[in-house]
Scaffold this active site. Sequence first.
Site, PDB file in Angstrom:
ATOM      1  N   HIS A  58       0.863  -1.244  -0.112  1.00 42.74           N
ATOM      2  CA  HIS A  58      -0.145  -0.042   0.085  1.00 42.74           C
ATOM      3  C   HIS A  58       0.914   1.260  -0.098  1.00 42.74           C
ATOM      4  O   HIS A  58       1.829   1.267   0.821  1.00 42.74           O
ATOM      5  CB  HIS A  58      -1.075  -0.177   1.155  1.00 42.74           C
ATOM      6  CG  HIS A  58      -2.292  -0.994   0.996  1.00 42.74           C
ATOM      7  ND1 HIS A  58      -3.400  -0.455   1.659  1.00 42.74           N
ATOM      8  CD2 HIS A  58      -2.379  -1.963   0.385  1.00 42.74           C
ATOM      9  CE1 HIS A  58      -4.148  -1.487   1.160  1.00 42.74           C
ATOM     10  NE2 HIS A  58      -3.690  -2.314   0.609  1.00 42.74           N
TER      11      HIS A  58
ATOM     12  N   TYR B 157      -9.259   5.942   7.277  1.00 39.53           N
ATOM     13  CA  TYR B 157      -9.521   6.383   8.858  1.00 39.53           C
ATOM     14  C   TYR B 157     -10.561   7.348   8.895  1.00 39.53           C
ATOM     15  O   TYR B 157     -10.289   8.569   8.125  1.00 39.53           O
ATOM     16  CB  TYR B 157      -8.221   6.894   9.552  1.00 39.53           C
ATOM     17  CG  TYR B 157      -7.141   5.893   9.517  1.00 39.53           C
ATOM     18  CD1 TYR B 157      -6.263   5.201   8.393  1.00 39.53           C
ATOM     19  CD2 TYR B 157      -6.933   5.259  10.803  1.00 39.53           C
ATOM     20  CE1 TYR B 157      -5.162   4.612   8.597  1.00 39.53           C
ATOM     21  CE2 TYR B 157      -5.757   4.389  10.888  1.00 39.53           C
ATOM     22  CZ  TYR B 157      -5.083   4.106   9.896  1.00 39.53           C
ATOM     23  OH  TYR B 157      -3.834   3.220  10.096  1.00 39.53           O
TER      24      TYR B 157
ATOM     25  N   PRO C 255      -4.093   0.923  18.652  1.00 41.35           N
ATOM     26  CA  PRO C 255      -3.720   0.679  17.216  1.00 41.35           C
ATOM     27  C   PRO C 255      -3.870   1.695  16.305  1.00 41.35           C
ATOM     28  O   PRO C 255      -3.537   1.432  15.088  1.00 41.35           O
ATOM     29  CB  PRO C 255      -4.698  -0.518  17.010  1.00 41.35           C
ATOM     30  CG  PRO C 255      -5.654  -0.266  18.157  1.00 41.35           C
ATOM     31  CD  PRO C 255      -5.010   0.556  19.126  1.00 41.35           C
TER      32      PRO C 255
ATOM     33  N   LYS D 186       1.125   0.556  15.215  1.00 37.08           N
ATOM     34  CA  LYS D 186       2.743   0.512  15.324  1.00 37.08           C
ATOM     35  C   LYS D 186       2.966  -0.622  16.734  1.00 37.08           C
ATOM     36  O   LYS D 186       3.827  -0.791  17.065  1.00 37.08           O
ATOM     37  CB  LYS D 186       2.942   1.970  16.182  1.00 37.08           C
ATOM     38  CG  LYS D 186       3.054   2.992  15.233  1.00 37.08           C
ATOM     39  CD  LYS D 186       4.246   2.869  14.354  1.00 37.08           C
ATOM     40  CE  LYS D 186       4.055   3.712  13.077  1.00 37.08           C
ATOM     41  NZ  LYS D 186       4.435   2.712  12.045  1.00 37.08           N
TER      42      LYS D 186
ATOM     43  N   TYR E 133       4.515   6.621   9.855  1.00 31.97           N
ATOM     44  CA  TYR E 133       3.436   5.569   9.368  1.00 31.97           C
ATOM     45  C   TYR E 133       4.200   4.431   8.728  1.00 31.97           C
ATOM     46  O   TYR E 133       4.036   3.214   9.161  1.00 31.97           O
ATOM     47  CB  TYR E 133       2.183   5.818   8.363  1.00 31.97           C
ATOM     48  CG  TYR E 133       1.217   5.136   8.555  1.00 31.97           C
ATOM     49  CD1 TYR E 133       0.976   3.776   7.653  1.00 31.97           C
ATOM     50  CD2 TYR E 133       0.038   5.136   9.628  1.00 31.97           C
ATOM     51  CE1 TYR E 133       0.122   3.255   7.250  1.00 31.97           C
ATOM     52  CE2 TYR E 133      -1.008   4.140   9.343  1.00 31.97           C
ATOM     53  CZ  TYR E 133      -1.056   3.338   8.302  1.00 31.97           C
ATOM     54  OH  TYR E 133      -1.890   2.418   8.350  1.00 31.97           O
TER      55      TYR E 133
HETATM   56  P1  FAS Z   1       1.444 -11.299  22.091  1.00 34.55           P
HETATM   57  O1  FAS Z   1       0.441 -10.788  23.247  1.00 34.55           O
HETATM   58  O2  FAS Z   1       0.849 -11.356  20.830  1.00 34.55           O
HETATM   59  O3  FAS Z   1       2.063 -12.502  22.444  1.00 34.55           O
HETATM   60  C1  FAS Z   1       2.752 -13.030  23.810  1.00 34.55           C
HETATM   61  C2  FAS Z   1       2.392 -14.634  23.787  1.00 34.55           C
HETATM   62  O4  FAS Z   1       2.803 -14.743  25.201  1.00 34.55           O
HETATM   63  C3  FAS Z   1       0.746 -14.847  24.004  1.00 34.55           C
HETATM   64  O5  FAS Z   1       0.683 -16.065  22.817  1.00 34.55           O
HETATM   65  C4  FAS Z   1       0.448 -15.340  24.966  1.00 34.55           C
HETATM   66  O6  FAS Z   1      -0.585 -16.475  25.164  1.00 34.55           O
HETATM   67  C5  FAS Z   1       1.717 -15.678  25.843  1.00 34.55           C
HETATM   68  N1  FAS Z   1       1.924 -15.725  27.306  1.00 34.55           N
HETATM   69  C6  FAS Z   1       1.270 -14.551  27.921  1.00 34.55           C
HETATM   70  N2  FAS Z   1       1.432 -14.989  29.179  1.00 34.55           N
HETATM   71  C7  FAS Z   1       2.300 -15.959  29.167  1.00 34.55           C
HETATM   72  C8  FAS Z   1       2.915 -16.870  30.358  1.00 34.55           C
HETATM   73  N3  FAS Z   1       2.764 -16.654  31.662  1.00 34.55           N
HETATM   74  N4  FAS Z   1       3.744 -17.927  29.816  1.00 34.55           N
HETATM   75  C9  FAS Z   1       3.849 -18.327  28.710  1.00 34.55           C
HETATM   76  N5  FAS Z   1       3.052 -17.534  27.656  1.00 34.55           N
HETATM   77  C10 FAS Z   1       2.546 -16.376  27.853  1.00 34.55           C
HETATM   78  N6  FAS Z   1      -1.345  -3.819  16.612  1.00 34.55           N
HETATM   79  C11 FAS Z   1      -1.554  -3.228  15.594  1.00 34.55           C
HETATM   80  O7  FAS Z   1      -0.443  -2.745  15.067  1.00 34.55           O
HETATM   81  N7  FAS Z   1      -2.848  -3.074  14.910  1.00 34.55           N
HETATM   82  C12 FAS Z   1      -3.762  -3.547  15.576  1.00 34.55           C
HETATM   83  O8  FAS Z   1      -4.930  -3.696  14.995  1.00 34.55           O
HETATM   84  C13 FAS Z   1      -3.910  -4.199  16.976  1.00 34.55           C
HETATM   85  N8  FAS Z   1      -4.820  -4.947  17.529  1.00 34.55           N
HETATM   86  C14 FAS Z   1      -4.469  -5.509  18.585  1.00 34.55           C
HETATM   87  C15 FAS Z   1      -5.839  -5.935  19.490  1.00 34.55           C
HETATM   88  C16 FAS Z   1      -5.762  -6.613  20.608  1.00 34.55           C
HETATM   89  C17 FAS Z   1      -7.025  -7.145  21.415  1.00 34.55           C
HETATM   90  C18 FAS Z   1      -4.458  -6.720  21.233  1.00 34.55           C
HETATM   91  C19 FAS Z   1      -4.375  -7.075  22.653  1.00 34.55           C
HETATM   92  C20 FAS Z   1      -3.269  -6.084  20.441  1.00 34.55           C
HETATM   93  C21 FAS Z   1      -3.683  -5.583  19.238  1.00 34.55           C
HETATM   94  N9  FAS Z   1      -2.288  -4.992  18.586  1.00 34.55           N
HETATM   95  C22 FAS Z   1      -2.483  -4.468  17.199  1.00 34.55           C
HETATM   96  C23 FAS Z   1      -1.141  -5.218  19.141  1.00 34.55           C
HETATM   97  C24 FAS Z   1      -0.605  -6.507  18.783  1.00 34.55           C
HETATM   98  O9  FAS Z   1      -0.738  -6.634  17.569  1.00 34.55           O
HETATM   99  C25 FAS Z   1       0.751  -6.601  19.515  1.00 34.55           C
HETATM  100  O10 FAS Z   1       1.472  -5.361  19.408  1.00 34.55           O
HETATM  101  C26 FAS Z   1       1.400  -7.967  18.992  1.00 34.55           C
HETATM  102  O11 FAS Z   1       0.466  -9.089  19.428  1.00 34.55           O
HETATM  103  C27 FAS Z   1       2.801  -8.031  19.875  1.00 34.55           C
HETATM  104  O12 FAS Z   1       3.094  -9.338  19.743  1.00 34.55           O
HETATM  105  P2  FAS Z   1       3.832 -10.024  20.875  1.00 34.55           P
HETATM  106  O13 FAS Z   1       4.881  -9.272  21.611  1.00 34.55           O
HETATM  107  O14 FAS Z   1       4.297 -11.477  20.493  1.00 34.55           O
HETATM  108  O15 FAS Z   1       2.600 -10.076  22.079  1.00 34.55           O
HETATM  109  C1  PHB Z   2      -5.903  -3.801  10.864  1.00 32.49           C
HETATM  110  O1  PHB Z   2      -6.023  -3.882   9.640  1.00 32.49           O
HETATM  111  O2  PHB Z   2      -6.528  -4.421  11.639  1.00 32.49           O
HETATM  112  C2  PHB Z   2      -5.504  -2.344  11.417  1.00 32.49           C
HETATM  113  C3  PHB Z   2      -5.004  -1.569  10.210  1.00 32.49           C
HETATM  114  C4  PHB Z   2      -4.488  -0.210  10.417  1.00 32.49           C
HETATM  115  C5  PHB Z   2      -4.352   0.268  12.002  1.00 32.49           C
HETATM  116  C6  PHB Z   2      -5.165  -0.639  12.841  1.00 32.49           C
HETATM  117  C7  PHB Z   2      -5.490  -1.810  12.677  1.00 32.49           C
HETATM  118  O3  PHB Z   2      -3.925   1.390  12.254  1.00 32.49           O
END
Ligand code: FAS
Ligand code: PHB
Length: 390
Positions: A72, A201, A293, A297, A385
Amino acid sequence: MKTQVCIIGGGPSGLLLSQLLHLKGIATIVLERQSRNYVLGRIRAGVLESGFAGLMREAQCGERMDREGEVHHGFYIAHHGRTDRIDLTKYSGGQSVLVYGQTEVTRDLYEARERLGGQVVHNAADVKPHDLMSDTPFVTYTHNGQPQRVDCEYVVGADGFHGVSRQSIPKDVLREYERVYPFGWLGVLSRTKPVSPELIYANHERGFALCSLRSQVMSRYYVQVPLTDKADDWSDAAFWAELKRRLPGDVAANLMIGPSIEKSIAPLRSYVAEPMRYGRLFLAGDSAHIVPPTGAKGLNSAGSDIYYLYHAMVEHYSRGSDAELDAYSQKALARIWKAQRFSWWMTSLLHKFPDNSEFQVRLQQTDLNYLFSSDAAQRSLAENYVGLPY
Ligand code: FAS
Ligand code: PHB
């Protein structure tokens, strides 16, 4: 069990680091609390910075991402009856972003770990790091009810915001910075053709909305909702009606609706924990920081942590130098705080804040008008971005 690096958490951060270190001959084990299907059932990020995509390729996990991901070059901001485009490529000196879901990133990483015979333990319960200030740290956990122990040289806390690693840093050492937003994002995934070829957005008087996608047959949409809402409070029909109200008329008219295959509410917070190192423990990804989000980032900030930690570990094991390990926390935090600033700014620019005064409402409108009247302002947005350099 003995290994060199014990990684707690089998999300994208833990898996990517494990794969990169394995390719450099550094032994790791990943301890994941959930099952693989549970981890793959989470719907999260959708936009990858070129730095993150580059790490996936270096980890020999970029083939499907490059085949199925969409490049994109810009996105739209709908506001005050207008729809303006941010030309990312023009204003970032030729860069772009890759639209490819975090679920697919995680799936590719799991498959790569399997191909290389990587050690990923699922359903690891009661994971606990020990002796982090010694030269012989270890991690205990239970698996199928049996107590287990991993002796290692380093522990990486890649266990997300609710993990155990950050809790292992003494309260008098840890410094925390947080801002909780008075709203969340209700997200829906649907097998429908995306309403727009690029992300939209929307800053609307009813609240923020976002039109995103996972492929040409899979759409991802969000609307800002009060923190008191629950996903079950929202029928599909109510979601689609609210999304249409917040989009420009021509976009709303073309919106293809369909059954939600996933529906969830994510609370929005800005959070940073410092330092990202305690003795032999290194924090990476959501275990150390969270962003709203809006700026896409979250996953991308985990990417730069992994880049720094990967190079620091290689430096230690191949050249016996700890300089990069010693610099990790400071280096990672410098980029993390810039991602925090940008995510806070994009969130402030695009959301309806219930307690905003009329003055603040006018400031937000002026911020948007200034943005689209200034090349410098659009260059600033674009360079953040697409991702600041590692
Ligand atoms: P993660 O949280 O993905 O992974 C951590 C892992 O550790 C999990 O699998 C968990 O099960 C495990 N864990 C936890 N405690 C543990 C323990 N005690 N023992 C063993 N394992 C354990 N980012 C965006 O850029 N755009 C978005 O739209 C977006 N939407 C999101 C929506 C939600 C609901 C959440 C929570 C996050 C969102 N994020 C988004 C951010 C997300 O993408 C994170 O930045 C990304 O998952 C980070 O990856 P990890 O650091 O691996 O953490
Ligand atoms: C998504 O596609 O989930 C998404 C894209 C851009 C954002 C947040 C989430 O800033």
